[in-house]
Design a protein around this motif. Structure first.
Motif, PDB file in Angstrom:
ATOM      1  N   ARG A  65       8.444   0.203   3.108  1.00 51.37           N
ATOM      2  CA  ARG A  65       9.672  -0.234   3.774  1.00 51.37           C
ATOM      3  C   ARG A  65      10.128   0.837   4.768  1.00 51.37           C
ATOM      4  O   ARG A  65       9.523   1.871   4.909  1.00 51.37           O
ATOM      5  CB  ARG A  65      10.784  -0.495   2.756  1.00 51.37           C
ATOM      6  N   VAL A  77      11.803   2.152   8.652  1.00 48.17           N
ATOM      7  CA  VAL A  77      11.558   2.047  10.089  1.00 48.17           C
ATOM      8  C   VAL A  77      10.921   3.340  10.586  1.00 48.17           C
ATOM      9  O   VAL A  77      11.284   4.439  10.152  1.00 48.17           O
ATOM     10  CB  VAL A  77      12.894   1.799  10.842  1.00 48.17           C
ATOM     11  N   PRO A 107       9.495  -1.659  12.279  1.00 42.44           N
ATOM     12  CA  PRO A 107       9.412  -1.691  10.812  1.00 42.44           C
ATOM     13  C   PRO A 107       8.079  -1.136  10.327  1.00 42.44           C
ATOM     14  O   PRO A 107       7.030  -1.381  10.947  1.00 42.44           O
ATOM     15  CB  PRO A 107       9.540  -3.186  10.495  1.00 42.44           C
ATOM     16  N   ARG A 148      18.075  -2.019   7.813  1.00 43.03           N
ATOM     17  CA  ARG A 148      17.218  -1.699   8.952  1.00 43.03           C
ATOM     18  C   ARG A 148      18.028  -1.116  10.104  1.00 43.03           C
ATOM     19  O   ARG A 148      17.581  -0.203  10.799  1.00 43.03           O
ATOM     20  CB  ARG A 148      16.459  -2.945   9.393  1.00 43.03           C
ATOM     21  N   ASP A 207      18.781   2.485   9.188  1.00 42.25           N
ATOM     22  CA  ASP A 207      17.621   3.345   9.441  1.00 42.25           C
ATOM     23  C   ASP A 207      17.558   3.763  10.913  1.00 42.25           C
ATOM     24  O   ASP A 207      17.384   4.940  11.235  1.00 42.25           O
ATOM     25  CB  ASP A 207      16.321   2.621   9.064  1.00 42.25           C
TER      26      ASP A 207
END
Length: 372
Positions: free
Chosen positions: A52, A54, A72, A279, A282
Motif C-alpha cells: 500500500r 504512494v 500508488p 492516499r 500520503d
C-alpha cells in the motif's frame, strides 16, 4: 535583426536578470542509492510499500518503467515487478538540502527554495567573479557533486519561468541555457502541460480548446484566455511570449502545503472515503516533509457530486510534526461531513499556518552586463 518594443522584448521584460533554476536529480532516491551501494543501478521507490501507500520519489531506473512520484505503490509494482521500496529518511534529505543551500550561498544571497531539492537563484550580481551565469551554474553543479556525491541539473535564463523549464530539458546531470533572443521560440515548441502551474485539469481543458503547445497558446488573444481561464490568463499570455516579471524572493513563504485528488467515480461509502483520504494524506505529507514546513491548521476540502465545494478547518496549539496527527485531524474533519448525499468527487487536505522566516520583498540588484 527585427526590432522589439519594450513591451515585447524578453530582455527588457526580464530587466536584465540572470536566473538559475537548480533541480536535484531524483533527489530522495539518489540519496538512498548513494548511501546504500546495493541499491545502485536498481529501480528504487522511496515511500510506500509492496502492499500500500504512494511513491514519494523514484530513481531513474524505476522511471524507465513508468514509475512516478505520487503513484500508488500497487500501480508502480505492476509496472516494475523488481521495484525496491525503501522508507523515506527526511532528516537525511533535510541535512543534504542544507549542504546544497550552503553551496548556493557562496554565489548569491538571492535564493528562493521551492522544496528540499530545487531552488531559484538570482545571480545578476556576479559575487564570485566567474563572468557568466552559465559559469556560476556549472560551478554550483560541480560543488554539489564533489561535496554530496549527487548530481543536479540547471536551467539558466533571464526569468524564472524559462529557467525552470530549461532545468528539465537535459536531465539528469545536464544544463540548458536559454538567452533572451531564444526565449519565445523555446517556449513555442514545448507542450503546455510542461508549463509551471498548468496541472492535469488545466492541461485537459487546453487540449479541448486545441491548445497543445506554447505556440498554440501564443496564437490565442488575451480576451480568449480571459474568457476561458479567468485571472490566470495574464500569466499564460506572458508565459507564451517568454515573459515573466516575478523576481527571485529570498526566504519565500508558502501559505499552505497539501494535496487533493479528483475521483473517476463519486464516492459515498465511509470506508472508501477513508481509503481515499489516506492516499491524499500520503501525497500531502510527502510535500509537507519535502518543504520542511510545520503548521498548526489542517483544512479539508470536499467537492460534492454537484460541484458544490466546502472547506472545514481545525487548528492546534502546537505545530503538527507527524503524519499520524495530520491524518487523524483529516479523518475527524471528514467524519463530521458524513454521510454525504450524492457522493464526493474530490478530497483535499492541506496544512497551513506555516512557520518560516519572514519574506524579504526586496528585489536583488541589477547588473545587466553579466552574460548568461
Amino acid at each position: 535583426m527585427p526590432s522589439h518594443s519594450p513591451d515585447t522584448d524578453p530582455s527588457a521584460i526580464g530587466h536584465g536578470r540572470k536566473i538559475i533554476h537548480v533541480d536535484m536529480d531524483a533527489f530522495y532516491a539518489s540519496v538512498e542509492q548513494r548511501d546504500d551501494p546495493a541499491l545502485r543501478g536498481k529501480p528504487v521507490a522511496v515511500g510506500g510499500s509492496r502492499a500500500r501507500g504512494v511513491v514519494a520519489a523514484a530513481s531513474y531506473e524505476a522511471r524507465a518503467f513508468g514509475v512516478r512520484s505520487a503513484m500508488p505503490s500497487v500501480t508502480a509494482l505492476r509496472r516494475c515487478s523488481e521495484l525496491v521500496f525503501v522508507p523515506p529518511r527526511f532528516e537525511v534529505y533535510r541535512e543534504v538540502s542544507g549542504q546544497i543551500r550552503a553551496i548556493f550561498a557562496r554565489y548569491t544571497e538571492w535564493i528562493e527554495p521551492l522544496s528540499l531539492d530545487e531552488a531559484y537563484l538570482d545571480v545578476t550580481e556576479d559575487r564570485a567573479g566567474l563572468g557568466s551565469a552559465t559559469a556560476i551554474a556549472n560551478a554550483i553543479r560541480a560543488a554539489i557533486l564533489a561535496e554530496t556525491g549527487l548530481t543536479a541539473s540547471a536551467g539558466v535564463s533571464y526569468n524564472k519561468f524559462i529557467a525552470k523549464l530549461a532545468s528539465d530539458q537535459n536531465k539528469p546531470n545536464g544544463i540548458c541555457i536559454i538567452p533572451p533572443s531564444h526565449g519565445e521560440s523555446f517556449v513555442a515548441g514545448l507542450p503546455v502541460k510542461r508549463f509551471h502551474g498548468v496541472g492535469p485539469v488545466t492541461a485537459r481543458k487546453m487540449e479541448a480548446l486545441g491548445i497543445l503547445t506554447g505556440q498554440d497558446l501564443r496564437d490565442r488573444p488575451l480576451e480568449f484566455l480571459q474568457r476561458h481561464f479567468g485571472s490566470y490568463a495574464d500569466y499564460l499570455f506572458g508565459a507564451a511570449r517568454g515573459i515573466d516579471h516575478r523576481p527571485v524572493r529570498a526566504h519565500r513563504i508558502a501559505k499552505s502545503v497539501g494535496a487533493e485528488r479528483t475521483f473517476e467515480n463519486d464516492l459515498s461509502d465511509r470506508e472508501a472515503l477513508h481509503a481515499a483520504l489516506d492516499r491524499v494524506v500520503d501525497a500531502a505529507w510527502t510535500r509537507i516533509e519535502r518543504s520542511g514546513a510545520a503548521g498548526r491548521t489542517v483544512t479539508l476540502k470536499l467537492r460534492h457530486s454537484d460541484f458544490r465545494t466546502i472547506t472545514r478547518a481545525r487548528s492546534t496549539g502546537k505545530p503538527i510534526m507527524d503524519r499520524a496527527l495530520f491524518a487523524a485531524m483529516g479523518r475527524e474533519l471528514l467524519d463530521q461531513q458524513l454521510p454525504v448525499a450524492g457522493g464526493v468527487r474530490l478530497l483535499g487536505l492541506t496544512l497551513s499556518g506555516l512557520h518560516h522566516r519572514e519574506e524579504d520583498d526586496t528585489t536583488p540588484p541589477i547588473q545587466p552586463e553579466l552574460p548568461l
